[in-house]
Design an enzyme around this catalytic site. Structure first.
Site, PDB file in Angstrom:
ATOM      1  CB  THR A 156       7.097  -6.013   4.343  1.00  0.00           C
ATOM      2  OG1 THR A 156       6.128  -7.009   4.729  1.00  0.00           O
ATOM      3  CG2 THR A 156       6.525  -4.633   4.582  1.00  0.00           C
ATOM      4  CE  LYS A 201       5.756  -1.435   2.021  1.00  0.00           C
ATOM      5  NZ  LYS A 201       6.676  -1.030   3.106  1.00  0.00           N
ATOM      6  CB  THR A 202       0.691   3.866   2.220  1.00  0.00           C
ATOM      7  OG1 THR A 202       0.572   2.493   2.595  1.00  0.00           O
ATOM      8  CG2 THR A 202      -0.705   4.468   2.109  1.00  0.00           C
ATOM      9  NE  ARG A 212       3.827   3.138   9.059  1.00  0.00           N
ATOM     10  CZ  ARG A 212       3.679   1.954   8.477  1.00  0.00           C
ATOM     11  NH1 ARG A 212       3.907   0.844   9.149  1.00  0.00           N
ATOM     12  NH2 ARG A 212       3.311   1.876   7.211  1.00  0.00           N
ATOM     13  CG  ASP A 270      -0.141  -1.922   2.437  1.00  0.00           C
ATOM     14  OD1 ASP A 270       0.986  -2.294   2.049  1.00  0.00           O
ATOM     15  OD2 ASP A 270      -0.325  -1.322   3.516  1.00  0.00           O
TER      16      ASP A 270
END
Length: 301
Positions: free
Chosen positions: A144, A49-50, A203, A94
């Site tokens: 999330t 997402k980032t 990640r 975020d």
């Protein structure tokens, strides 16, 4: 910025439906000399997402501000970000589900009308509200916990995108690019093991790769084999299936209980917090078929 994080949409591997839609949004916006409409990104932790928010900013050639919803507890914490907004810039929030309702409601006219409504404190105008025009910008929200967002906030995002967990083949592609970037020589079997144990999450895959780089250097291994990867990961408590100590504890609790177990009971017995259980442990165990959810609770398969 993480050196392994892609900076342009063309460099992002996986998430093809999202990338195709975003490219259409961006080409259209640039041809009209404006910014894309506000976008909401939903997906498990670590799925990009980032990365996507940063890539949107780079593709648009605009500035980027990054905030965390957990820190937006009062209106005064949001205002500095709003006052720094530039024409066609991107504001990325975020964990947007962690904003307080007060901040969320204050954000509505900013998103919808590009106006900042503020109560005056001067003696002459005390109690009155003034509106300040804000440059057009794109708010990119990431969460999330889509179900935790209010409908009025969701409705103000014209674009809503879901990021899903990655396949082993997609993670393999990411790992090969990352390994070349940080110089980690590995066999094909070693790559596949890392991809298979990375819980569908870039990640986690890249973090494992950085650990393997350190292992490769410290142990003087010329080229990491599958056995080397297993040895390195076991030091971290991760087995050849990708199971961590938390996963094993979770499964042991369900196994001992012997019948469907509700989330509140799991949290109470394990001592793990609910976000960790529902956001990190369970998605991968469900994907691997280790557990199933029923109307009565979770059970081991």
């Amino acid at each position: 910025m993480n050196s392994l994080r892609p900076t342009r949409l063309a460099d992002v591997l996986g998430q093809k439906p999202l990338l195709e839609a975003l490219n259409i949004n961006i080409v259209s916006a640039k041809s009209r000399a404006t910014c894309i409409d506000h976008a909401l990104l939903y997906g498990p932790p670590g799925t990009g997402k980032t990365t996507v928010a940063n890539a949107i900013s780079n593709e648009m050639g605009s500035s980027l501000q990054v905030a965390n919803g957990a820190n937006l507890r009062a209106i005064k914490t949001l205002i500095p970000y709003v006052m720094r907004i530039e024409e066609n810039s991107v504001l990325f929030i975020d964990e947007i589900h962690r904003m307080t309702p007060l901040v969320e409601e204050f954000l509505y006219p900013i998103m919808e009308d590009f106006k900042l409504d503020m109560a005056t404190e001067s003696k002459d105008l005390q109690g009155e509200t003034i509106s300040i025009d804000i440059p057009r910008f794109t708010l990119v929200g990431a969460t999330t916990e889509y179900g935790s967002l209010s409908k009025p906030l969701i409705d103000r995002f014209k674009h809503k995108y879901t990021l899903s967990l990655y396949s082993v083949e997609e993670l393999l592609s990411i790992l090969r690019v990352s390994a070349e970037s940080i110089n980690v020589p590995m066999s094909d079997d070693a790559f596949r093991l890392v991809a298979a144990t990375s819980r569908g999450t870039p990640r986690i895959a890249n973090a494992a790769l950085e650990w393997l780089r350190d292992y490769h250097i410290a142990k003087g291994v010329p080229k990491l084999s599958r056995g080397d990867v297993e040895a390195a990961m076991s030091i971290k408590g991760i087995d050849s299936e990708g199971m961590t100590g938390m996963d094993r504890e979770y499964l042991n609790i369900l196994t001992k209980y012997g019948k469907p177990m509700g989330i509140e009971t799991i949290v109470s017995v394990s001592g793990l917090d609910r976000n960790t259980v529902e956001g990190i442990i369970e998605p991968w165990l469900l994907q691997k078929g280790k557990i199933i959810k029923t109307s009565k609770g979770r059970i081991v398969t």
